[in-house]
Design an enzyme around this catalytic site. Sequence first.
Site, PDB file in Angstrom:
ATOM      1  N   HIS A  88      69.577  98.803   6.440  1.00 16.26           N
ATOM      2  CA  HIS A  88      69.542 100.082   5.425  1.00 16.26           C
ATOM      3  C   HIS A  88      68.354 100.901   5.614  1.00 16.26           C
ATOM      4  O   HIS A  88      67.368 100.010   5.953  1.00 16.26           O
ATOM      5  CB  HIS A  88      69.990  99.664   4.026  1.00 16.26           C
ATOM      6  CG  HIS A  88      69.159  98.622   3.462  1.00 16.26           C
ATOM      7  ND1 HIS A  88      67.839  98.906   3.000  1.00 16.26           N
ATOM      8  CD2 HIS A  88      69.177  97.295   3.201  1.00 16.26           C
ATOM      9  CE1 HIS A  88      67.007  98.170   2.600  1.00 16.26           C
ATOM     10  NE2 HIS A  88      67.912  96.808   2.504  1.00 16.26           N
ATOM     11  N   ASP A  89      68.306 102.173   5.671  1.00  6.68           N
ATOM     12  CA  ASP A  89      67.383 103.074   5.588  1.00  6.68           C
ATOM     13  C   ASP A  89      66.450 102.997   6.790  1.00  6.68           C
ATOM     14  O   ASP A  89      65.213 103.326   7.173  1.00  6.68           O
ATOM     15  CB  ASP A  89      66.281 102.798   4.669  1.00  6.68           C
ATOM     16  CG  ASP A  89      67.094 102.778   3.041  1.00  6.68           C
ATOM     17  OD1 ASP A  89      67.509 103.754   2.831  1.00  6.68           O
ATOM     18  OD2 ASP A  89      67.533 101.855   2.493  1.00  6.68           O
ATOM     19  N   GLY A 128      65.846  96.189   6.707  1.00  2.83           N
ATOM     20  CA  GLY A 128      65.756  97.491   5.877  1.00  2.83           C
ATOM     21  C   GLY A 128      64.369  98.156   6.285  1.00  2.83           C
ATOM     22  O   GLY A 128      63.289  97.752   6.300  1.00  2.83           O
TER      23      GLY A 128
END
Length: 261
Positions: free
Chosen positions: A121-122, A139
Amino acid sequence: MSKISELAVIEDGAVIGKDVEIAPFCFISSEATIGDGTTIAQNSCVYGKTTIGKNNRIFSHAVIGSIPQDLKFNGEDVELIIGDDNTIREFTLFNPGTKGGGGKTIIGNHNLFMGYVHLGHDVIIGNHCILANAATLAGHVELGDYVVVGGMTPIHQFVHIGDYAMIGGASALAQDVPPFCMAEGNRATLRGLNLTGLRRNIQREDINALKSAYRELFESGKPLKDVASQLLESTKSRHVIDLCNFIIKTKRGIPFERKGV
Protein backbone atom coordinates in the site's frame (compact mmCIF):
# COMPACT_ATOMS: atom_id res chain seq x y z
CA MET A 1 -12.66 -3.31 -31.19
CA SER A 2 -12.45 -4.72 -27.69
CA LYS A 3 -12.27 -8.48 -27.23
CA ILE A 4 -13.97 -9.37 -23.96
CA SER A 5 -14.72 -12.98 -23.15
CA GLU A 6 -18.25 -13.90 -22.20
CA LEU A 7 -16.70 -15.85 -19.33
CA ALA A 8 -15.22 -12.69 -17.77
CA VAL A 9 -17.13 -11.00 -14.92
CA ILE A 10 -17.30 -7.24 -15.43
CA GLU A 11 -19.41 -5.35 -12.93
CA ASP A 12 -21.75 -2.56 -14.01
CA GLY A 13 -19.99 0.78 -13.86
CA ALA A 14 -16.57 -0.40 -15.00
CA VAL A 15 -15.11 1.80 -17.74
CA ILE A 16 -13.47 -0.18 -20.53
CA GLY A 17 -11.49 1.62 -23.23
CA LYS A 18 -11.01 0.81 -26.91
CA ASP A 19 -9.21 -2.30 -28.14
CA VAL A 20 -9.12 -3.83 -24.66
CA GLU A 21 -8.76 -7.62 -24.36
CA ILE A 22 -10.12 -9.40 -21.30
CA ALA A 23 -9.68 -13.16 -21.20
CA PRO A 24 -11.96 -15.79 -19.60
CA PHE A 25 -12.41 -15.95 -15.83
CA CYS A 26 -11.22 -12.40 -15.17
CA PHE A 27 -12.99 -10.10 -12.72
CA ILE A 28 -13.26 -6.32 -13.18
CA SER A 29 -14.84 -4.23 -10.40
CA SER A 30 -17.50 -1.59 -10.86
CA GLU A 31 -15.04 1.19 -9.94
CA ALA A 32 -12.27 0.10 -12.30
CA THR A 33 -11.13 1.96 -15.40
CA ILE A 34 -9.20 0.05 -18.07
CA GLY A 35 -7.37 2.16 -20.66
CA ASP A 36 -7.23 1.67 -24.41
CA GLY A 37 -5.20 -1.23 -25.75
CA THR A 38 -4.70 -2.96 -22.40
CA THR A 39 -4.78 -6.76 -22.32
CA ILE A 40 -5.75 -8.80 -19.26
CA ALA A 41 -5.03 -12.52 -19.33
CA GLN A 42 -7.14 -15.29 -17.85
CA ASN A 43 -7.90 -15.53 -14.13
CA SER A 44 -6.69 -12.00 -13.36
CA CYS A 45 -8.69 -9.75 -11.04
CA VAL A 46 -8.97 -5.97 -10.90
CA TYR A 47 -10.58 -4.89 -7.63
CA GLY A 48 -11.74 -1.62 -6.09
CA LYS A 49 -11.05 1.86 -7.39
CA THR A 50 -8.28 0.97 -9.81
CA THR A 51 -7.30 3.01 -12.85
CA ILE A 52 -5.18 1.25 -15.46
CA GLY A 53 -3.78 3.32 -18.33
CA LYS A 54 -3.18 2.52 -21.97
CA ASN A 55 -1.38 -0.44 -23.55
CA ASN A 56 -0.64 -2.33 -20.37
CA ARG A 57 -0.10 -6.10 -20.56
CA ILE A 58 -1.41 -7.96 -17.52
CA PHE A 59 -0.63 -11.67 -17.46
CA SER A 60 -2.58 -14.50 -15.88
CA HIS A 61 -3.49 -14.67 -12.19
CA ALA A 62 -2.48 -11.09 -11.43
CA VAL A 63 -4.38 -9.52 -8.51
CA ILE A 64 -4.64 -5.78 -8.96
CA GLY A 65 -6.20 -3.42 -6.43
CA SER A 66 -7.22 -5.81 -3.66
CA ILE A 67 -7.48 -4.19 -0.22
CA PRO A 68 -4.26 -3.23 1.59
CA GLN A 69 -2.54 -5.76 3.82
CA ASP A 70 -2.68 -3.27 6.66
CA LEU A 71 -4.52 -4.03 9.90
CA LYS A 72 -5.45 -0.34 10.20
CA PHE A 73 -7.40 -0.41 6.96
CA ASN A 74 -11.09 0.01 7.66
CA GLY A 75 -12.71 0.27 4.26
CA GLU A 76 -11.67 3.85 3.46
CA ASP A 77 -11.94 5.25 -0.06
CA VAL A 78 -8.52 4.40 -1.53
CA GLU A 79 -7.20 3.77 -5.00
CA LEU A 80 -4.53 2.31 -7.24
CA ILE A 81 -3.35 4.24 -10.28
CA ILE A 82 -1.30 2.53 -13.01
CA GLY A 83 0.15 4.42 -15.96
CA ASP A 84 0.77 3.31 -19.54
CA ASP A 85 2.82 0.59 -21.26
CA ASN A 86 3.55 -1.50 -18.18
CA THR A 87 4.12 -5.25 -18.24
CA ILE A 88 2.65 -7.02 -15.21
CA ARG A 89 3.51 -10.70 -15.14
CA GLU A 90 1.93 -13.76 -13.54
CA PHE A 91 0.81 -13.92 -9.89
CA THR A 92 1.66 -10.31 -9.10
CA LEU A 93 -0.15 -8.50 -6.26
CA PHE A 94 -0.65 -4.72 -6.23
CA ASN A 95 -2.46 -3.04 -3.30
CA PRO A 96 -4.07 0.41 -3.24
CA GLY A 97 -3.19 3.14 -0.77
CA THR A 98 -4.31 3.69 2.80
CA LYS A 99 -5.67 6.70 4.66
CA GLY A 100 -2.38 7.11 6.50
CA GLY A 101 -0.37 7.24 3.28
CA GLY A 102 -2.48 9.60 1.23
CA GLY A 103 -4.88 6.98 -0.09
CA LYS A 104 -3.06 6.19 -3.35
CA THR A 105 -0.62 3.68 -4.74
CA ILE A 106 0.83 5.15 -7.93
CA ILE A 107 2.71 3.36 -10.70
CA GLY A 108 4.25 5.20 -13.65
CA ASN A 109 4.91 4.13 -17.23
CA HIS A 110 7.03 1.55 -19.08
CA ASN A 111 7.75 -0.62 -16.05
CA LEU A 112 8.32 -4.38 -15.96
CA PHE A 113 7.02 -6.32 -12.96
CA MET A 114 8.06 -9.96 -13.20
CA GLY A 115 6.25 -12.90 -11.64
CA TYR A 116 5.14 -12.80 -7.98
CA VAL A 117 6.14 -9.16 -7.47
CA HIS A 118 4.24 -7.52 -4.60
CA LEU A 119 3.64 -3.77 -4.34
CA GLY A 120 2.32 -2.84 -0.91
CA HIS A 121 0.00 0.00 0.00
CA ASP A 122 0.97 3.61 -0.75
CA VAL A 123 3.92 2.58 -2.91
CA ILE A 124 5.07 5.03 -5.58
CA ILE A 125 6.90 3.70 -8.64
CA GLY A 126 8.45 5.94 -11.30
CA ASN A 127 9.03 5.10 -14.95
CA HIS A 128 11.17 2.47 -16.73
CA CYS A 129 11.72 0.38 -13.58
CA ILE A 130 12.37 -3.37 -13.56
CA LEU A 131 11.36 -5.51 -10.58
CA ALA A 132 12.53 -9.09 -10.99
CA ASN A 133 10.72 -12.20 -9.82
CA ALA A 134 9.37 -12.10 -6.25
CA ALA A 135 10.69 -8.63 -5.43
CA THR A 136 8.56 -7.46 -2.50
CA LEU A 137 7.90 -3.81 -1.63
CA ALA A 138 6.36 -3.04 1.75
CA GLY A 139 4.07 -0.08 2.35
CA HIS A 140 5.11 3.48 1.51
CA VAL A 141 8.20 2.47 -0.50
CA GLU A 142 9.16 4.94 -3.23
CA LEU A 143 11.17 4.17 -6.37
CA GLY A 144 12.44 6.78 -8.80
CA ASP A 145 12.94 6.25 -12.54
CA TYR A 146 15.06 3.48 -14.12
CA VAL A 147 15.39 1.56 -10.84
CA VAL A 148 16.24 -2.15 -10.99
CA VAL A 149 15.36 -4.46 -8.09
CA GLY A 150 16.73 -8.00 -8.21
CA GLY A 151 14.67 -11.11 -7.62
CA MET A 152 13.71 -12.34 -4.14
CA THR A 153 14.53 -8.95 -2.60
CA PRO A 154 12.31 -7.50 0.15
CA ILE A 155 12.30 -3.74 0.76
CA HIS A 156 11.36 -2.30 4.15
CA GLN A 157 8.52 0.17 4.75
CA PHE A 158 9.17 3.83 3.87
CA VAL A 159 12.43 3.12 2.01
CA HIS A 160 13.21 5.53 -0.82
CA ILE A 161 15.32 4.46 -3.82
CA GLY A 162 16.63 7.12 -6.19
CA ASP A 163 16.79 7.25 -9.98
CA TYR A 164 19.04 4.75 -11.80
CA ALA A 165 19.75 2.79 -8.62
CA MET A 166 20.11 -0.99 -8.64
CA ILE A 167 19.42 -3.44 -5.81
CA GLY A 168 21.02 -6.87 -6.15
CA GLY A 169 18.98 -10.06 -6.09
CA ALA A 170 18.34 -11.87 -2.80
CA SER A 171 19.15 -8.73 -0.85
CA ALA A 172 17.23 -7.27 2.10
CA LEU A 173 17.02 -3.50 2.00
CA ALA A 174 16.10 -1.47 5.09
CA GLN A 175 17.55 1.98 4.29
CA ASP A 176 17.43 4.51 1.48
CA VAL A 177 19.57 4.01 -1.62
CA PRO A 178 20.70 7.23 -3.35
CA PRO A 179 20.27 7.76 -7.08
CA PHE A 180 22.89 6.23 -9.40
CA CYS A 181 24.09 3.78 -6.73
CA MET A 182 24.14 0.00 -6.42
CA ALA A 183 23.36 -1.89 -3.20
CA GLU A 184 23.53 -5.58 -2.41
CA GLY A 185 23.52 -7.98 0.52
CA ASN A 186 21.55 -8.89 3.63
CA ARG A 187 21.37 -6.27 5.00
CA ALA A 188 22.05 -4.44 1.75
CA THR A 189 24.86 -1.87 1.67
CA LEU A 190 26.21 0.33 -1.08
CA ARG A 191 28.69 -1.39 -3.41
CA GLY A 192 29.44 1.53 -5.70
CA LEU A 193 27.77 3.29 -8.60
CA ASN A 194 25.42 1.51 -10.98
CA LEU A 195 27.89 2.03 -13.81
CA THR A 196 26.17 -0.28 -16.29
CA GLY A 197 22.92 1.62 -15.98
CA LEU A 198 24.68 4.98 -16.05
CA ARG A 199 26.63 4.19 -19.23
CA ARG A 200 23.38 3.44 -20.99
CA ASN A 201 21.80 6.76 -20.10
CA ILE A 202 24.30 9.39 -18.95
CA GLN A 203 27.24 11.17 -20.59
CA ARG A 204 30.80 10.21 -19.63
CA GLU A 205 31.62 13.59 -18.07
CA ASP A 206 28.57 13.27 -15.80
CA ILE A 207 29.62 9.76 -14.80
CA ASN A 208 33.10 11.05 -13.95
CA ALA A 209 31.56 13.76 -11.77
CA LEU A 210 29.48 11.13 -9.98
CA LYS A 211 32.55 8.93 -9.43
CA SER A 212 34.40 11.80 -7.81
CA ALA A 213 31.40 12.71 -5.66
CA TYR A 214 30.89 9.08 -4.60
CA ARG A 215 34.49 8.78 -3.40
CA GLU A 216 34.21 11.98 -1.41
CA LEU A 217 30.86 11.04 0.10
CA PHE A 218 31.38 7.40 0.98
CA GLU A 219 35.13 6.80 1.11
CA SER A 220 36.52 9.91 2.81
CA GLY A 221 35.37 8.98 6.32
CA LYS A 222 33.85 12.43 6.79
CA PRO A 223 30.27 13.02 8.04
CA LEU A 224 28.04 12.15 5.11
CA LYS A 225 25.61 15.05 5.19
CA ASP A 226 28.43 17.55 5.76
CA VAL A 227 30.18 16.32 2.63
CA ALA A 228 26.93 16.47 0.67
CA SER A 229 26.39 20.08 1.74
CA GLN A 230 29.92 21.02 0.71
CA LEU A 231 29.56 19.37 -2.68
CA LEU A 232 26.33 21.27 -3.31
CA GLU A 233 28.26 24.51 -2.93
CA SER A 234 30.97 23.53 -5.42
CA THR A 235 29.45 21.26 -8.08
CA LYS A 236 27.78 22.23 -11.32
CA SER A 237 26.67 18.69 -12.18
CA ARG A 238 22.91 18.28 -11.87
CA HIS A 239 23.44 14.57 -11.23
CA VAL A 240 25.73 15.26 -8.29
CA ILE A 241 23.21 17.82 -7.05
CA ASP A 242 20.48 15.17 -7.18
CA LEU A 243 22.73 12.71 -5.31
CA CYS A 244 23.60 15.21 -2.57
CA ASN A 245 20.05 16.46 -2.11
CA PHE A 246 18.85 12.89 -1.70
CA ILE A 247 21.43 12.25 1.00
CA ILE A 248 20.56 15.42 2.88
CA LYS A 249 16.84 14.62 2.82
CA THR A 250 17.05 10.92 3.73
CA LYS A 251 14.98 9.87 6.73
CA ARG A 252 16.02 6.22 7.02
CA GLY A 253 19.73 6.77 6.47
CA ILE A 254 22.11 5.45 3.82
CA PRO A 255 23.50 1.90 4.14
CA PHE A 256 27.26 2.13 3.62
CA GLU A 257 30.41 0.98 5.38
CA ARG A 258 31.99 3.93 7.14
CA LYS A 259 35.75 4.24 6.74
CA GLY A 260 37.80 4.29 9.91
CA VAL A 261 34.98 2.89 12.06
